[in-house]
Write an enzyme that holds these catalytic residues in place. Structure first.
Site, PDB file in Angstrom:
ATOM      1  N   THR A   1       0.929  -1.269  -0.204  1.00 29.99           N
ATOM      2  CA  THR A   1       0.124   0.202   0.059  1.00 29.99           C
ATOM      3  C   THR A   1       1.062   0.805   0.077  1.00 29.99           C
ATOM      4  O   THR A   1       1.360   1.167   1.253  1.00 29.99           O
ATOM      5  CB  THR A   1      -1.474   0.577   1.366  1.00 29.99           C
ATOM      6  OG1 THR A   1      -1.534  -1.459   1.120  1.00 29.99           O
ATOM      7  CG2 THR A   1      -2.303   1.231   1.399  1.00 29.99           C
TER       8      THR A   1
ATOM      9  N   LYS B   1      -7.340   1.934  -3.156  1.00 24.49           N
ATOM     10  CA  LYS B   1      -6.972   1.285  -1.921  1.00 24.49           C
ATOM     11  C   LYS B   1      -6.844   2.827  -0.355  1.00 24.49           C
ATOM     12  O   LYS B   1      -7.604   2.559   0.494  1.00 24.49           O
ATOM     13  CB  LYS B   1      -5.435   0.713  -1.776  1.00 24.49           C
ATOM     14  CG  LYS B   1      -4.772   0.509  -0.194  1.00 24.49           C
ATOM     15  CD  LYS B   1      -5.524  -1.157   0.655  1.00 24.49           C
ATOM     16  CE  LYS B   1      -5.257  -0.885   1.473  1.00 24.49           C
ATOM     17  NZ  LYS B   1      -5.495  -2.366   2.438  1.00 24.49           N
TER      18      LYS B   1
ATOM     19  N   LYS C   1       0.110   5.585   8.121  1.00 26.33           N
ATOM     20  CA  LYS C   1       0.618   5.787   7.137  1.00 26.33           C
ATOM     21  C   LYS C   1       0.052   5.369   5.608  1.00 26.33           C
ATOM     22  O   LYS C   1      -0.660   6.634   4.547  1.00 26.33           O
ATOM     23  CB  LYS C   1       0.991   4.217   6.373  1.00 26.33           C
ATOM     24  CG  LYS C   1       2.107   4.133   5.405  1.00 26.33           C
ATOM     25  CD  LYS C   1       2.881   2.652   4.794  1.00 26.33           C
ATOM     26  CE  LYS C   1       1.983   1.360   4.964  1.00 26.33           C
ATOM     27  NZ  LYS C   1       1.039   1.347   3.674  1.00 26.33           N
TER      28      LYS C   1
HETATM   29  P1  NAP Z   1       5.196  -6.266   7.753  1.00 23.81           P
HETATM   30  O1  NAP Z   1       5.074  -7.621   8.425  1.00 23.81           O
HETATM   31  O2  NAP Z   1       6.066  -5.522   8.499  1.00 23.81           O
HETATM   32  O3  NAP Z   1       6.253  -6.660   6.448  1.00 23.81           O
HETATM   33  C1  NAP Z   1       6.884  -5.920   5.502  1.00 23.81           C
HETATM   34  C2  NAP Z   1       7.967  -6.663   4.537  1.00 23.81           C
HETATM   35  O4  NAP Z   1       8.385  -5.852   3.818  1.00 23.81           O
HETATM   36  C3  NAP Z   1       9.229  -7.542   5.473  1.00 23.81           C
HETATM   37  O5  NAP Z   1       9.185  -9.004   4.694  1.00 23.81           O
HETATM   38  C4  NAP Z   1      10.263  -6.462   5.754  1.00 23.81           C
HETATM   39  O6  NAP Z   1      11.557  -7.434   5.639  1.00 23.81           O
HETATM   40  C5  NAP Z   1       9.755  -5.853   4.712  1.00 23.81           C
HETATM   41  N1  NAP Z   1      10.733  -4.345   3.891  1.00 23.81           N
HETATM   42  C6  NAP Z   1       9.910  -3.484   5.052  1.00 23.81           C
HETATM   43  N2  NAP Z   1      10.607  -2.579   4.427  1.00 23.81           N
HETATM   44  C7  NAP Z   1      11.596  -2.821   3.305  1.00 23.81           C
HETATM   45  C8  NAP Z   1      12.723  -2.431   3.488  1.00 23.81           C
HETATM   46  N3  NAP Z   1      13.369  -0.794   3.213  1.00 23.81           N
HETATM   47  N4  NAP Z   1      13.877  -3.416   2.111  1.00 23.81           N
HETATM   48  C9  NAP Z   1      13.520  -3.836   2.476  1.00 23.81           C
HETATM   49  N5  NAP Z   1      12.331  -5.131   2.766  1.00 23.81           N
HETATM   50  C10 NAP Z   1      11.895  -3.919   3.384  1.00 23.81           C
HETATM   51  O7  NAP Z   1       3.845  -6.368   6.846  1.00 23.81           O
HETATM   52  P2  NAP Z   1       2.676  -6.443   6.332  1.00 23.81           P
HETATM   53  O8  NAP Z   1       1.721  -6.669   7.012  1.00 23.81           O
HETATM   54  O9  NAP Z   1       3.268  -7.744   5.247  1.00 23.81           O
HETATM   55  O10 NAP Z   1       2.453  -5.488   5.205  1.00 23.81           O
HETATM   56  C11 NAP Z   1       2.998  -5.288   4.242  1.00 23.81           C
HETATM   57  C12 NAP Z   1       1.758  -4.047   3.161  1.00 23.81           C
HETATM   58  O11 NAP Z   1       1.078  -4.441   3.062  1.00 23.81           O
HETATM   59  C13 NAP Z   1       1.773  -2.697   3.360  1.00 23.81           C
HETATM   60  O12 NAP Z   1       2.113  -1.516   2.555  1.00 23.81           O
HETATM   61  C14 NAP Z   1       1.101  -2.850   4.192  1.00 23.81           C
HETATM   62  O13 NAP Z   1      -0.027  -1.322   4.067  1.00 23.81           O
HETATM   63  C15 NAP Z   1      -0.312  -3.230   3.506  1.00 23.81           C
HETATM   64  N6  NAP Z   1      -1.143  -4.203   3.659  1.00 23.81           N
HETATM   65  C16 NAP Z   1      -0.966  -4.849   4.863  1.00 23.81           C
HETATM   66  C17 NAP Z   1      -2.188  -5.500   5.634  1.00 23.81           C
HETATM   67  C18 NAP Z   1      -2.476  -6.470   7.083  1.00 23.81           C
HETATM   68  O14 NAP Z   1      -3.182  -6.873   7.202  1.00 23.81           O
HETATM   69  N7  NAP Z   1      -0.689  -6.542   7.250  1.00 23.81           N
HETATM   70  C19 NAP Z   1      -3.143  -5.316   5.015  1.00 23.81           C
HETATM   71  C20 NAP Z   1      -3.226  -4.726   3.126  1.00 23.81           C
HETATM   72  C21 NAP Z   1      -1.751  -4.297   3.345  1.00 23.81           C
HETATM   73  P3  NAP Z   1      11.424  -7.653   7.086  1.00 23.81           P
HETATM   74  O15 NAP Z   1      11.057  -9.435   7.474  1.00 23.81           O
HETATM   75  O16 NAP Z   1      13.616  -7.743   7.299  1.00 23.81           O
HETATM   76  O17 NAP Z   1      11.371  -6.743   8.329  1.00 23.81           O
END
Ligand code: NAP
Length: 288
Positions: free
Chosen positions: A96, A171, A239
């Site tokens: 997102t 979104k 965010k």
């Molecule tokens: P998350 O669990 O915090 O995972 C983030 C991922 O991105 C991890 O693999 C992290 O690596 C990687 N990452 C972050 N910054 C990075 C960087 N600078 N360089 C390389 N890798 C990086 O987040 P998530 O919940 O999966 O969400 C991911 C996206 O989907 C976000 O934009 C969020 O807003 C969106 N989203 C989430 C949900 C939800 O319910 N969680 C629902 C809809 C949309 P590491 O493992 O090394 O930290």
């Protein structure tokens, strides 16, 4: 067909798993290597040391990281995915992020002979694990049709909504709706508790009528139990509302409700709830 998946977080890990389980070979990259190792152990795919190496020889490269800057790092950075991608390969960003980033990546990809879709998702961790996400897509039709069989492996619905950036704008609209619904639910539960109503009986009744919502069905019990560990985090929501508010200001759109709920979420963050789920708006009324 070869696919790369970059970002094995709460969402990316199971999404990449669905692609691998569908019979397409996946090469993953994750900043924290341990998660990539765990993923390979669980699903049997390959892993690479950089996004660029993961993307090599792939037809489709899927990304799901945190915010605009994170996407830039893994896509256009020194060891970013675009460097490794072959001509005409498709980059699909599930993060997102902002619509302006999507347009920027569309033009950067095109100038390097690659294709791009912005494709943020809705449905949360459960949707990702069950392969039942909703995916909002921006880009051109030919690119969408080529990537659709892969996106289908982890979604129950996906749709092309117009040119690059339109997925992210959809979104933002999705998050605007959620902000209002969750605050309404928090106020209703607080009102009911103060009035001495039985929360279970109340929701059993009003969820059948016009007040019913996904948030009501899936969050009322945990809200009544004062538990907030069940999904999308407040930090992520801020965010997303920030992206929506920036776009609204640019476009001359008033969003008084979103301004207010965003401020409420900043108070939840200050009280230590950045990682609580978004229904924690109720704590503003119920906790000291
Ligand atoms: P998350 O669990 O915090 O995972 C983030 C991922 O991105 C991890 O693999 C992290 O690596 C990687 N990452 C972050 N910054 C990075 C960087 N600078 N360089 C390389 N890798 C990086 O987040 P998530 O919940 O999966 O969400 C991911 C996206 O989907 C976000 O934009 C969020 O807003 C969106 N989203 C989430 C949900 C939800 O319910 N969680 C629902 C809809 C949309 P590491 O493992 O090394 O930290």
């Amino acid at each position: 067909m070869r696919v790369a998946f970059i970002g094995l977080g709460v969402m990316g890990y199971p999404m990449a798993g669905h692609v691998q389980k569908s019979g397409t070979s996946v090469c993953v990259y994750n900043r924290t290597t341990k998660k990539a190792e765990e993923w390979c152990k669980e699903f049997g795919g390959e892993m690479a040391d950089t996004p660029s190496l993961a993307a090599k020889d792939c037809d489709v490269v899927l990304v799901c990281v945190g915010n605009d800057d994170d996407v830039r790092q893994v896509v256009t950075g020194a060891e970013g995915a675009l460097k490794g991608m072959k001509d005409n390969a498709i980059l699909v960003d599930h993060t997102t992020a902002s619509a302006s980033l999507a347009r920027e990546l569309q033009s950067e990809s095109a100038s390097q002979g690659k294709r791009f879709l912005d494709a943020p998702v809705s449905g949360g961790q459960a949707g990702a694990e069950n392969g039942a996400l909703t995916v909002m897509i921006g880009g051109n039709e030919e690119t969408y049709n080529a990537a659709k069989p892969i996106i289908d492996t982890y979604s129950k619905f996906n749709k092309l909504l117009g040119p690059a950036g339109n997925g992210q704008l959809a979104k933002a609209a999705n998050q605007i709706c959620i902000a209002g619904v969750v605050e309404g639910l928090a106020e209703a539960l607080h009102f009911a508790m103060k009035a001495g109503l039985n929360g279970e009986d109340l929701i059993e009744t009003i969820s059948k009528g016009a007040a019913g919502s996904w948030q009501m069905e899936n969050r009322y019990q945990t809200m009544l139990s004062d538990e907030y560990e069940f999904g999308f985090a407040v930090d992520w929501m801020r965010k997303d509302l920030g992206i929506a508010l920036k776009e609204a200001r640019r476009n001359g759109v008033e969003m008084p409700l979103v301004e207010m709920v965003d401020e409420f979420y900043s108070e939840v963050q200050k009280s230590g709830g950045g990682r609580w789920d978004t229904s924690s708006l109720l704590t503003r009324y119920t906790r000291e």
